[in-house]
Design an enzyme around this catalytic site. Structure first.
Site, PDB file in Angstrom:
ATOM      1  N   ARG A  62       3.589  -9.059  -0.812  1.00  0.00           N
ATOM      2  CA  ARG A  62       2.525  -7.937  -0.328  1.00  0.00           C
ATOM      3  C   ARG A  62       1.923  -7.209  -1.396  1.00  0.00           C
ATOM      4  O   ARG A  62       0.555  -7.613  -1.574  1.00  0.00           O
ATOM      5  CB  ARG A  62       3.262  -6.968   0.413  1.00  0.00           C
ATOM      6  CG  ARG A  62       2.517  -5.986   1.468  1.00  0.00           C
ATOM      7  CD  ARG A  62       2.089  -4.957   1.041  1.00  0.00           C
ATOM      8  NE  ARG A  62       2.789  -4.071   0.412  1.00  0.00           N
ATOM      9  CZ  ARG A  62       2.269  -3.036  -0.405  1.00  0.00           C
ATOM     10  NH1 ARG A  62       0.962  -2.851  -0.608  1.00  0.00           N
ATOM     11  NH2 ARG A  62       3.194  -2.058  -0.953  1.00  0.00           N
ATOM     12  N   ASP A  63       2.469  -6.129  -1.937  1.00  0.00           N
ATOM     13  CA  ASP A  63       1.752  -5.567  -2.840  1.00  0.00           C
ATOM     14  C   ASP A  63       1.145  -6.176  -3.873  1.00  0.00           C
ATOM     15  O   ASP A  63      -0.095  -6.197  -4.402  1.00  0.00           O
ATOM     16  CB  ASP A  63       2.617  -4.477  -3.615  1.00  0.00           C
ATOM     17  CG  ASP A  63       2.020  -3.098  -4.132  1.00  0.00           C
ATOM     18  OD1 ASP A  63       0.646  -3.233  -4.667  1.00  0.00           O
ATOM     19  OD2 ASP A  63       2.490  -2.121  -4.437  1.00  0.00           O
TER      20      ASP A  63
ATOM     21  N   HIS B 166       8.857   3.531  -6.516  1.00  0.00           N
ATOM     22  CA  HIS B 166       7.762   2.354  -6.243  1.00  0.00           C
ATOM     23  C   HIS B 166       6.734   2.722  -7.663  1.00  0.00           C
ATOM     24  O   HIS B 166       5.928   3.547  -7.253  1.00  0.00           O
ATOM     25  CB  HIS B 166       7.296   2.362  -5.089  1.00  0.00           C
ATOM     26  CG  HIS B 166       6.178   1.614  -4.886  1.00  0.00           C
ATOM     27  ND1 HIS B 166       6.268   0.293  -4.018  1.00  0.00           N
ATOM     28  CD2 HIS B 166       4.864   1.305  -5.255  1.00  0.00           C
ATOM     29  CE1 HIS B 166       5.053  -0.398  -3.908  1.00  0.00           C
ATOM     30  NE2 HIS B 166       4.208   0.412  -4.764  1.00  0.00           N
TER      31      HIS B 166
ATOM     32  N   HIS C  70       4.119   1.809 -10.394  1.00  0.00           N
ATOM     33  CA  HIS C  70       2.996   0.834 -10.801  1.00  0.00           C
ATOM     34  C   HIS C  70       3.355   0.900 -12.342  1.00  0.00           C
ATOM     35  O   HIS C  70       3.367   2.184 -13.061  1.00  0.00           O
ATOM     36  CB  HIS C  70       1.719   0.829 -10.262  1.00  0.00           C
ATOM     37  CG  HIS C  70       1.683   0.588  -8.783  1.00  0.00           C
ATOM     38  ND1 HIS C  70       0.958  -0.740  -8.812  1.00  0.00           N
ATOM     39  CD2 HIS C  70       1.838   0.738  -7.810  1.00  0.00           C
ATOM     40  CE1 HIS C  70       1.129  -1.051  -7.349  1.00  0.00           C
ATOM     41  NE2 HIS C  70       1.946  -0.146  -6.786  1.00  0.00           N
TER      42      HIS C  70
ATOM     43  N   CYS D  26      -3.330  -1.565  -5.645  1.00  0.00           N
ATOM     44  CA  CYS D  26      -3.960  -1.212  -4.282  1.00  0.00           C
ATOM     45  C   CYS D  26      -5.345  -1.479  -4.540  1.00  0.00           C
ATOM     46  O   CYS D  26      -6.078  -0.896  -5.348  1.00  0.00           O
ATOM     47  CB  CYS D  26      -3.274   0.098  -4.136  1.00  0.00           C
ATOM     48  SG  CYS D  26      -4.087   0.533  -2.662  1.00  0.00           S
TER      49      CYS D  26
ATOM     50  N   ASN E 142       2.846  -3.514 -10.077  1.00  0.00           N
ATOM     51  CA  ASN E 142       4.084  -2.638  -9.878  1.00  0.00           C
ATOM     52  C   ASN E 142       5.096  -3.130 -11.407  1.00  0.00           C
ATOM     53  O   ASN E 142       4.512  -4.249 -11.736  1.00  0.00           O
ATOM     54  CB  ASN E 142       5.095  -3.127  -8.605  1.00  0.00           C
ATOM     55  CG  ASN E 142       4.481  -2.771  -7.479  1.00  0.00           C
ATOM     56  OD1 ASN E 142       3.556  -3.412  -7.186  1.00  0.00           O
ATOM     57  ND2 ASN E 142       4.901  -1.443  -6.804  1.00  0.00           N
TER      58      ASN E 142
HETATM   59  P1  HMG Z   1     -10.045   2.274  10.749  1.00  0.00           P
HETATM   60  O1  HMG Z   1     -11.435   1.491  10.768  1.00  0.00           O
HETATM   61  O2  HMG Z   1      -9.950   3.739  10.720  1.00  0.00           O
HETATM   62  O3  HMG Z   1      -9.397   1.884  12.140  1.00  0.00           O
HETATM   63  O4  HMG Z   1      -8.950   1.852   9.857  1.00  0.00           O
HETATM   64  P2  HMG Z   1      -9.829   2.070  13.606  1.00  0.00           P
HETATM   65  O5  HMG Z   1      -8.615   2.345  14.485  1.00  0.00           O
HETATM   66  O6  HMG Z   1     -10.853   2.980  13.905  1.00  0.00           O
HETATM   67  O7  HMG Z   1     -10.276   0.641  14.102  1.00  0.00           O
HETATM   68  C1  HMG Z   1     -11.224   0.039  13.425  1.00  0.00           C
HETATM   69  C2  HMG Z   1     -11.170  -1.782  13.675  1.00  0.00           C
HETATM   70  O8  HMG Z   1     -10.020  -2.182  12.869  1.00  0.00           O
HETATM   71  C3  HMG Z   1     -11.138  -1.912  15.074  1.00  0.00           C
HETATM   72  O9  HMG Z   1     -11.536  -3.445  14.880  1.00  0.00           O
HETATM   73  C4  HMG Z   1      -9.280  -2.362  15.238  1.00  0.00           C
HETATM   74  O10 HMG Z   1      -8.948  -3.058  16.200  1.00  0.00           O
HETATM   75  C5  HMG Z   1      -9.123  -2.939  13.816  1.00  0.00           C
HETATM   76  P3  HMG Z   1     -12.919  -3.679  15.696  1.00  0.00           P
HETATM   77  O11 HMG Z   1     -12.847  -3.093  17.148  1.00  0.00           O
HETATM   78  O12 HMG Z   1     -13.894  -2.991  14.899  1.00  0.00           O
HETATM   79  O13 HMG Z   1     -13.062  -5.047  15.620  1.00  0.00           O
HETATM   80  N1  HMG Z   1      -7.709  -2.334  13.437  1.00  0.00           N
HETATM   81  C6  HMG Z   1      -6.737  -3.328  13.141  1.00  0.00           C
HETATM   82  N2  HMG Z   1      -6.909  -4.401  12.796  1.00  0.00           N
HETATM   83  C7  HMG Z   1      -5.705  -5.154  12.471  1.00  0.00           C
HETATM   84  N3  HMG Z   1      -4.449  -4.627  12.104  1.00  0.00           N
HETATM   85  C8  HMG Z   1      -4.469  -3.431  12.330  1.00  0.00           C
HETATM   86  C9  HMG Z   1      -5.729  -2.562  12.855  1.00  0.00           C
HETATM   87  N4  HMG Z   1      -5.723  -1.146  12.889  1.00  0.00           N
HETATM   88  C10 HMG Z   1      -7.149  -1.050  13.366  1.00  0.00           C
HETATM   89  N5  HMG Z   1      -3.274  -2.498  11.910  1.00  0.00           N
HETATM   90  C11 HMG Z   1      -6.637   1.283   8.987  1.00  0.00           C
HETATM   91  C12 HMG Z   1      -7.696   2.207   9.773  1.00  0.00           C
HETATM   92  C13 HMG Z   1      -5.267   2.047   8.623  1.00  0.00           C
HETATM   93  C14 HMG Z   1      -6.331   0.233  10.099  1.00  0.00           C
HETATM   94  C15 HMG Z   1      -7.178   0.671   7.634  1.00  0.00           C
HETATM   95  O14 HMG Z   1      -7.876   1.672   7.057  1.00  0.00           O
HETATM   96  C16 HMG Z   1      -6.506  -0.265   6.935  1.00  0.00           C
HETATM   97  O15 HMG Z   1      -6.274  -1.124   7.359  1.00  0.00           O
HETATM   98  N6  HMG Z   1      -5.919   0.243   5.779  1.00  0.00           N
HETATM   99  C17 HMG Z   1      -5.217  -0.490   5.013  1.00  0.00           C
HETATM  100  C18 HMG Z   1      -5.272  -0.334   3.499  1.00  0.00           C
HETATM  101  C19 HMG Z   1      -4.135  -1.174   2.891  1.00  0.00           C
HETATM  102  O16 HMG Z   1      -3.535  -2.042   3.336  1.00  0.00           O
HETATM  103  N7  HMG Z   1      -4.098  -0.518   1.588  1.00  0.00           N
HETATM  104  C20 HMG Z   1      -3.153  -1.119   0.924  1.00  0.00           C
HETATM  105  C21 HMG Z   1      -1.552  -1.036   1.374  1.00  0.00           C
HETATM  106  S1  HMG Z   1      -0.831   0.596   0.667  1.00  0.00           S
HETATM  107  C22 HMG Z   1      -0.362   0.346  -0.976  1.00  0.00           C
HETATM  108  O17 HMG Z   1      -0.627  -0.726  -1.518  1.00  0.00           O
HETATM  109  C23 HMG Z   1       0.197   1.665  -1.636  1.00  0.00           C
HETATM  110  C24 HMG Z   1       1.552   1.170  -1.379  1.00  0.00           C
HETATM  111  O18 HMG Z   1       2.182   0.102  -2.402  1.00  0.00           O
HETATM  112  C25 HMG Z   1       2.666   2.590  -2.215  1.00  0.00           C
HETATM  113  C26 HMG Z   1       1.685   2.755  -3.533  1.00  0.00           C
HETATM  114  O19 HMG Z   1       1.683   2.207  -4.378  1.00  0.00           O
HETATM  115  O20 HMG Z   1       1.220   3.705  -3.568  1.00  0.00           O
HETATM  116  C27 HMG Z   1       2.582   1.125  -0.139  1.00  0.00           C
HETATM  117 MG    MG Z   2       1.762  -0.104  -4.462  1.00  0.00          MG
END
Ligand code: HMG
Ligand code: MG
Length: 302
Positions: free
Chosen positions: A15-16, A207, A209, A240, A249
């Protein structure tokens, strides 16, 4: 100084590790990586994210990856779910654990999940409730717990606030994340102490990095506090997409090498883990970003 005698590692490589890869990684390669990790003895694997494919295209095959894994008994598979839409899709894939991911800074929260910290908690609350009703364990992650690419250094009070909010909505475990790897041991201990104000020692993890080469030292600093659960990424993959410049990481191989050297058990076979890291690194046409893996691979070659 008393270190834990056993450590649990969640390999977040699939994933990450892969989420930030620019070129699509085929679903079969992701599945093979999960298989190799479980064959190496990993009991916890963070497989994918049920996030918007517009935001993170690399995770767009989430359901296919989950469906393609030959599950091994005793191994737990976790996935990221930022909202109900993600949770509903994820639930079909029967994860053991879901991860809701918030942030200790407003700016990072907006960039990563497009909402404020308060809004994120509102979005997570029904996800937590629905998951727990189905018997799915809920982990929370607090990103940028030490430093933020947009707001700079983060005070431990910010971590404590998010920890409290996560606890209030029923999140069962809290991961303290140094997203951009700027943390150093004492700062990481302060962030961990903040989390421990609301979560017990058995319910927190680190966690880290490794952008600035501090992740192993930060792991040791958390171990000194008795923290015994860590995320790590095979071959040090990752980053990310919303934390520019941040690298992967801490490499799982490096953590396992350190822990085994300290007499701390992980149940992981380091040689097989190195093979898993080499497999994905070969696919990505680069060398594993792990000092221990590099050293052992060099030794094997001679
Ligand atoms: P948004 O655009 O504000 O969402 O995104 P929305 O609710 O307004 O919806 C917009 C569109 O997205 C719609 O589709 C929804 O259906 C769709 P449309 O009608 O335009 O065709 N949608 C989705 N589709 C699939 N799966 C979903 C989903 N939700 C809405 N779950 C949202 C908000 C949270 C979805 C967006 O900002 C997003 O996907 N962000 C994820 C970012 C991400 O994955 N970042 C990396 C992971 S976190 C990380 O790496 C940190 C970590 O490792 C710890 C660390 O190191 O800090 C965990
Ligand atoms: Mg991370």
């Amino acid at each position: 100084m008393k270190f834990p005698n056993k450590v649990k590692i969640v390999d977040v490589g699939p994933r990450d590790g892969l989420q930030n890869e620019k070129e699509p990684v085929p679903t079969e390669v992701k599945i093979e990586l999960v298989h190799r990790l479980q064959d190496a003895g990993l009991k916890e694997i963070e497989v994918t994210s049920f996030v918007s494919p517009k935001w993170v295209p690399q995770m767009g095959d989430n359901a296919e990856v989950m469906a393609g894994i030959e599950r091994k008994s005793g191994v737990r598979y976790s996935v990221l779910t930022p909202n109900m839409k993600g949770f509903e899709a994820a639930a079909q894939s029967r994860p053991h654990e879901i991860v809701v991911f918030g942030a200790a800074s407003e700016a990072f929260s907006r960039r990563n999940i497009n909402c404020s910290i308060a809004e994120s908690i509102e979005r997570f609350a029904p996800v937590v409730e629905a998951a727990r009703a189905k018997g799915i364990y809920v982990r929370g992650a607090v990103s940028v717990a030490v430093g933020c690419p947009y707001e700079g250094e983060i005070a431990p009070e910010r971590v404590e606030l998010v920890a409290r909010l996560m606890k209030e909505i029923g999140v069962q475990h809290l991961g303290v994340a140094d997203t951009i790897g700027t943390g150093t041991p004492v700062k990481v201990q302060r962030a961990m102490e903040a989390a421990l104000k609301h979560y017990g020692l058995d319910d927190v993890s680190g966690h880290f990095h490794d952008t600035y080469g501090q992740a192993l030292a930060n792991t040791l600093a958390a171990l000194e506090m008795g923290v015994w659960q860590y995320d790590a990424s095979v071959a040090g993959l990752g980053g990310c997409p919303y934390a520019k410049g941040a690298t992967g990481n801490v490499a799982t191989e490096d953590v396992v090498y350190m822990l085994h050297g300290m007499g701390i058990a992980t149940d992981i076979d380091l040689d097989k883990l190195i093979d898993a890291g080499k497999y994905i690194s070969d696919y990505l046409k680069r060398k594993p970003n792990s000092r221990a893996a590099t050293a052992i691979l060099n030794k094997r070659a001679n």
